[in-house]
Enzyme design. Structure first.
Site, short mmCIF file in Angstrom:
data_model
loop_
_atom_site.label_atom_id
_atom_site.label_comp_id
_atom_site.label_asym_id
_atom_site.label_seq_id
_atom_site.Cartn_x
_atom_site.Cartn_y
_atom_site.Cartn_z
N ASP A 112 0.85 -1.19 0.00
CA ASP A 112 0.00 0.00 0.00
C ASP A 112 0.88 1.24 0.00
O ASP A 112 1.80 1.36 0.83
CB ASP A 112 -0.89 0.01 1.25
CG ASP A 112 -2.37 0.11 0.90
OD1 ASP A 112 -2.70 0.96 0.05
OD2 ASP A 112 -3.17 -0.64 1.47
N ASP A 213 -3.08 4.36 -2.48
CA ASP A 213 -4.25 4.74 -1.69
C ASP A 213 -4.67 6.18 -1.95
O ASP A 213 -3.83 7.08 -2.04
CB ASP A 213 -3.90 4.57 -0.20
CG ASP A 213 -5.02 4.99 0.72
OD1 ASP A 213 -6.02 4.26 0.80
OD2 ASP A 213 -4.90 6.07 1.35
N GLU A 262 -6.29 3.56 -6.24
CA GLU A 262 -7.62 3.73 -5.67
C GLU A 262 -8.17 5.06 -6.18
O GLU A 262 -7.74 6.12 -5.73
CB GLU A 262 -7.58 3.71 -4.15
CG GLU A 262 -8.97 3.79 -3.53
CD GLU A 262 -8.96 4.02 -2.04
OE1 GLU A 262 -9.88 3.55 -1.35
OE2 GLU A 262 -8.03 4.69 -1.54
N HIS A 330 -10.96 -4.15 2.72
CA HIS A 330 -10.90 -3.77 4.13
C HIS A 330 -11.84 -2.61 4.48
O HIS A 330 -11.97 -2.27 5.66
CB HIS A 330 -9.47 -3.38 4.49
CG HIS A 330 -8.98 -2.17 3.74
ND1 HIS A 330 -8.78 -2.19 2.37
CD2 HIS A 330 -8.66 -0.92 4.14
CE1 HIS A 330 -8.36 -0.99 1.98
NE2 HIS A 330 -8.28 -0.20 3.03
N ASP A 331 -12.47 -2.01 3.47
CA ASP A 331 -13.36 -0.88 3.70
C ASP A 331 -14.83 -1.22 3.43
O ASP A 331 -15.68 -0.33 3.50
CB ASP A 331 -12.96 0.30 2.81
CG ASP A 331 -11.74 1.03 3.33
OD1 ASP A 331 -11.49 0.99 4.55
OD2 ASP A 331 -11.01 1.64 2.52
#
Length: 557
Positions: A112, A213, A262, A330-331
């Protein structure tokens, strides 16, 4: 800290490497994957222990959520040192060992990359807030303010103002997430130089790429920008971001690594500019298809919205660009709870939809087991700051506590962050002590041991789909065409090349429903290759129920 590059073989820089088009990824949220040192927190050595499990599943690369030094205001997305490992996860030596062992198994690792913001404990920010003329002041966004009069009324993603007032210097700093996550000032070339040096450091270490990210937020509108309809418009895919993305692309091209951005706020109509032949990244994570649609407080997602949105992205990137496919991360909550009924049949049906579309599939840890949403009964069971803030806001508005909890946890990120369920021992085999977040109560029946006890388990269905995809050119490069676009529960599409066509036919509901194929279809030519239930020959009129999933193949003349 060690700064020695690990000796790995890279593709020649003159050769365009597109290995990721044939690959299947696996996302690891390290805090919840496997605890190896018995402190209730997952770690790098826990991931190392489970590499054989991941290899058995058939995946090709791991995306690991942030493992950097961090105060954990946002579970690692608030970084205080980009080139250090958080002590909860281990050491840099542990990471290098993980990288070497993964590569030995032909598993790649992408990290990430969080460069929209840092932690407020990062040395840059600690210096920045010391004085107006500090050399690091312009590393962040500061503006004149008073406690009563902030620079504007923009709202952060986590709730509340995007500005936090700083009394010593009589200014406020800007943050699109939590106040502990001040945004970096990308207009400052010194900031970009520091970031680019850090990126090269990790690439020289031998990692295989980055998931970048919140990258669509690095450019901001002027502070006097007036919001009309979209509250995030001032910092979402703002004009001018192109030059920064082009600089990042140039670095990534030097190393010929995989990149996935993202890209919140990037519509499907603009997707090819971000990920096409001349785009900035190999692929992007879009957020349109997983947006909550429906009544507040309901955990059920809209199959129609899911199908319609994914079709738009498949169509927009049909000839230029590449999709990053996912149903969980994860979100987001667990897909088998949002689009299914928590059952193995639903999990297998969703897997069939996901893994055979055009793009690179990402499996989120536990998805291959059918892990479900957690039945939260108290706000004290939650860790996610945005969920807790939402709950408190609802209470302040007069919503009864029980109703507020139901609404707040509906789409909570903590559903997907509960510890991985390895077996039916205490704490699901994740740890020998109480974990940082509760293990789902169904760990005794939903766990990884199922794969050794049941050859028709969800794990084995994923395994078969992955193998089928890798062995079939049409399921990687074939044209995507959505069928029955207006059907409320059937998700069906074809993947076609000049030599063969594949039909994926999935009912995402238990109810009995009818579909009708056109009379022009010669159905006797189709051979069933894979199903999550009893085989069923294609007919012009078919009845489907109970999360049936069928995959058919037809050889073309």
């Amino acid at each position: 800290m060690p700064n020695t590059a690990i000796d790995i073989k890279r593709q020649p820089l003159t050769e365009k490497n597109t290995w990721w088009k044939n690959a299947v990824g696996y996302q690891i949220y390290p805090r919840s994957f496997k605890d190896s040192n018995h402190d209730g927190i997952g770690d790098l050595n826990g991931i190392r222990q489970k590499l054989p499990y991941l290899k058995e599943l058939g995946i090709d690369f791991l995306w690991i959520n942030p493992i950097y030094a961090s105060p954990n205001a946002d579970n690692g997305y608030d970084i205080s040192d980009y080139q250090a490992i958080h002590e909860d996860f281990g050491t840099m030596d542990d990471f290098q060992s993980l990288l070497q062992e993964a590569h030995a198994l032909n598993l790649k690792i992408i990290m990430d990359l969080v460069v929209n913001h840092t932690s407020d404990q990062h040395p840059w920010f600690l210096e920045s807030r010391k004085s107006l003329d500090n050399p690091y002041r312009d590393y962040y966004h500061w503006a004149d303010a008073t406690p009563e009069q902030l620079p504007n009324d923009w709202q952060s993603f986590f709730g509340g103002s995007t500005w936090t007032y700083d009394e010593p210097t009589k200014q406020a700093y800007f943050h699109v997430f939590a106040k502990e996550q001040p945004d970096l000032n990308w207009t400052n070339p010194k900031v970009r130089h520091e970031i680019y040096q850090m990126i090269r450091w990790w690439l020289e270490l031998g990692i295989d790429g980055f998931r970048i990210d919140a990258i669509s937020h690095i450019q901001k509108e002027p502070w006097d920008f007036k919001i009309t309809d979209n509250p995030w418009a001032p910092f979402m895919n703002v004009t001018g971001i192109e030059s920064y993305l082009a600089e990042l692309k140039a670095i990534f091209n030097e190393y010929n690594v995989m990149t996935v951005g993202e890209a919140s706020g990037v519509p499907h109509s603009e997707a090819s500019a971000w990920t096409g032949d001349h785009g900035y990244f190999n692929m992007i994570f879009e957020l349109e298809h997983c947006q909550r649609v429906g009544e507040q407080g309901s955990q059920k997602g809209s199959i129609h919205h899911l199908k319609h949105s994914l079709n738009q992205w498949q169509t927009s990137l049909a000839t230029d660009g590449w999709n990053a496919l996912y149903l969980e991360n994860h979100d987001t909550p667990r897909s088998v709870s949002v689009y299914g009924d928590h059952s193995p049949e639903a999990a297998k049906a969703l897997a069939t939809v996901l893994l055979l579309m055009k793009g690179t599939p990402f499996i989120y840890q536990g998805q291959e087991l059918g892990m479900t949403n957690y039945p939260f009964n108290s706000i004290k069971e939650l860790d996610a700051a945005d969920t807790i803030h939402f709950y408190q806001t609802l209470l302040a508005e007069g919503t009864p506590a029980k109703e507020a909890l139901t609404i707040a946890v509906n789409w909570s990120r903590d559903h997907s962050r509960t510890p991985f369920q390895w077996d039916d021992s205490p704490f699901g085999g994740f740890s020998t002590v109480t974990p940082w977040l509760n293990v789902n109560k169904n760990y005794q029946t939903i766990n990884a041991v199922q794969k050794d006890q049941d050859k028709n388990s969800i794990f084995h269905h994923y395994q078969r789909l992955i193998r089928l995809r890798k062995e079939t050119d049409a399921l990687i490069h074939g044209e995507f065409t959505l069928l029955f676009p207006d059907h409320p529960t059937v998700f069906s599409y074809t993947r076609t090349t000049e030599t063969e066509s594949w039909l994926i036919l999935v009912q995402l509901d238990r109810e009995l429903t009818a579909i009708t194929f056109p009379d022009s279809w010669e159905l006797s030519d189709w051979e069933e290759v894979l199903a999550n239930t009893a085989c069923k020959a294609l007919q012009h009129e078919m009845m489907l129920s109970d999360y049936e999933a069928h995959v058919y193949r037809k050889v073309l003349n």
